[in-house]
Design a protein around this motif. Structure first.
Motif, mmCIF file in Angstrom:
data_model
loop_
_atom_site.group_PDB
_atom_site.id
_atom_site.type_symbol
_atom_site.label_atom_id
_atom_site.label_comp_id
_atom_site.label_asym_id
_atom_site.label_seq_id
_atom_site.Cartn_x
_atom_site.Cartn_y
_atom_site.Cartn_z
ATOM 1 N N THR A 74 0.837 -1.205 0.000
ATOM 2 C CA THR A 74 0.000 0.000 0.000
ATOM 3 C C THR A 74 0.867 1.248 0.000
ATOM 4 O OG1 THR A 74 -1.692 -1.194 1.250
ATOM 5 C CG2 THR A 74 -1.871 1.203 1.185
ATOM 6 N N ARG B 246 3.794 5.800 -5.444
ATOM 7 C CA ARG B 246 3.642 5.889 -6.897
ATOM 8 C C ARG B 246 2.680 7.008 -7.258
ATOM 9 N NH1 ARG B 246 0.404 5.004 -10.897
ATOM 10 N NH2 ARG B 246 -1.316 4.384 -9.515
ATOM 11 N N GLN B 247 1.563 7.096 -6.526
ATOM 12 C CA GLN B 247 0.595 8.144 -6.795
ATOM 13 C C GLN B 247 1.191 9.526 -6.519
ATOM 14 O OE1 GLN B 247 -2.041 8.095 -8.349
ATOM 15 N NE2 GLN B 247 -3.312 6.317 -7.940
ATOM 16 N N GLU C 1 2.184 1.842 -3.413
ATOM 17 C CA GLU C 1 1.166 2.414 -4.296
ATOM 18 C C GLU C 1 0.960 3.888 -3.994
ATOM 19 O OE1 GLU C 1 -1.931 3.255 -6.944
ATOM 20 O OE2 GLU C 1 -0.269 1.816 -6.935
#
Length: 398
Positions: free
Chosen positions: A122, A128-129, A125
């Motif tokens: 998580t 990455r965002q 991710e």
């Protein structure tokens, strides 16, 4: 004494304390009240200034000797004391300015440190965002990110992918919610007053979520199964069968270790799950046959070892595409979980047993807290599901 260059050069260092730790001594200037020299047994000599502000003594480090001179430190102390005399609080003003300059990236890192329960996948991710969706905002102060900026960026991201745009904004919303409660000024008031992402809810600008509902239908399972038998990688083949027979999530199944498989007790446990609650399931006959073959060819700690490196199997996209091409049935790994759920529901498995089999947790369902579903109580419904799946596969031994 008066703090001068000569005095600072000659002052002796204090000895270590009785526990062998560094000690410190303060030498206060007789000419300028509040101005002092702090000397440690480690050899550090720093100039400080002290003053009672709003009923509390505040101390400010002016600089280390060598970086600034005694006379420069004295002038800084005079300026500080002068500001206080006129009713200002230089320390609070500096802290307020620092808080207002907290950047998006700094706040993101604070949020990650605060979320002790955040899974590594998580966090990856979220990063990455941050980098892909807000890379040009990372060094911007949070207070400078407006509702209009958020609305415009959401629209820009949505033009490339609506689901990703919504995901990016959920990450940004979480960062701001954390910042609202963390960063305060000297009066205890939030530095961030509102969450700019709230504009999307107010304007109903979130993109509608289209939840995937695809499954492998019962009459397609035989063709799907025959196609999996043509895969060259036996571990990948067994993995696809295992996910279908257990209803596990992609990563939960792939990360299963042999130490968490109890062959004699006919059960296995997934310790690290999406909802952070260990998930134990019974081993049915079909699952047992699959695990027995894998056990005989055990290479490392993983039940489903990667053919490329000493770790667990990653998402087998090539194998999935191969099965799709051979069978003519389009599916994803998560479709196997949905297929398991659909078959379970068709057998009228009780709602609580189904929740337990799928490791779903509903914090609003207080009744579930009084029902104990141990492994043996799940064995009968799990056997029924497994038997039905195997009938559709047209083979008892998967």
């Amino acid at each position: 004494m008066k703090i001068t260059k000569s005095f600072v050069d000659k002052v002796e260092l204090p000895p270590l304390d009785e526990n062998g730790k560094q000690a410190q001594v303060f030498y206060r200037d007789e000419a300028l009240r509040g101005f002092a020299l702090r000397v440690t047994s480690g050899g550090s000599k720093s100039f400080i200034v002290e003053k009672r502000i709003d009923g509390k003594v505040k101390r400010k480090t002016l600089g280390k000797y060598g970086q600034i001179t005694a006379e420069q430190a004295r002038k800084l102390a005079q300026n500080f004391l002068g500001e206080v005399a006129f009713g200002r609080n230089p320390i609070a003003e500096k802290n307020d300015k620092k808080a207002k300059n907290i950047t998006l990236e700094q706040s993101f890192n604070d949020y990650i440190r605060a979320r002790k329960d955040l899974k590594a996948s998580t966090e990856k991710e979220y990063r990455r965002q941050l980098n892909s969706s807000f890379g040009d905002w990372k060094n911007k102060p949070l207070v400078s990110i407006s509702k209009n900026m958020v609305e415009k960026r959401h629209s820009e991201l949505g033009a490339k992918g609506e689901a990703n745009a919504n995901g990016a904004m959920r990450v940004l919303r979480a960062i701001f919610n954390h910042a609202i409660n963390k960063y305060e000024d000297s009066n205890g008031q939030p530095i961030i007053q509102i969450n700019p992402v709230a504009r999307l809810s107010h304007n109903r600008a979130w993109y509608p979520t289209k939840r995937r509902q695809t499954i492998i239908r019962p009459h397609e399972l035989n063709a799907w199964y025959k196609a999996t038998l043509q895969l060259n990688q036996p571990v990948t083949r067994a993995y696809l069968h295992f996910v279908l027979l257990t209803g596990l999530r992609l990563t939960e199944a792939a990360q299963l270790r042999w130490q968490d498989v109890d062959i004699k007790g006919l059960s296995f446990t997934i310790p690290d799950t999406k909802n952070n609650r260990p998930h134990t399931l019974p081993i049915t006959e079909a699952i047992y046959d699959t695990l027995k073959i894998l056990k005989a060819n055990k290479r490392n700690e993983w039940v489903f070892p990667s053919p490329l490196h000493d770790s667990h199997l990653k998402e087998p996209r090539t194998a999935v595409k191969r099965v799709c091409d051979l069978s003519g049935i389009k599916f994803t790994i998560h479709d196997l979980r949905r297929t398991f759920i659909t078959i379970a529901e068709s057998l009228d498995i009780s709602a609580y047993a189904l929740k337990r089999l799928l490791n779903h947790k509903d914090p609003n369902d207080v009744t579930a807290g009084y029902i104990i579903s141990d492994i043996e109580r799940l064995r009968e419904p799990m056997d029924r599901i497994s038997t039905t799946i195997c009938k559709h596969l047209n083979s008892v031994n998967v």
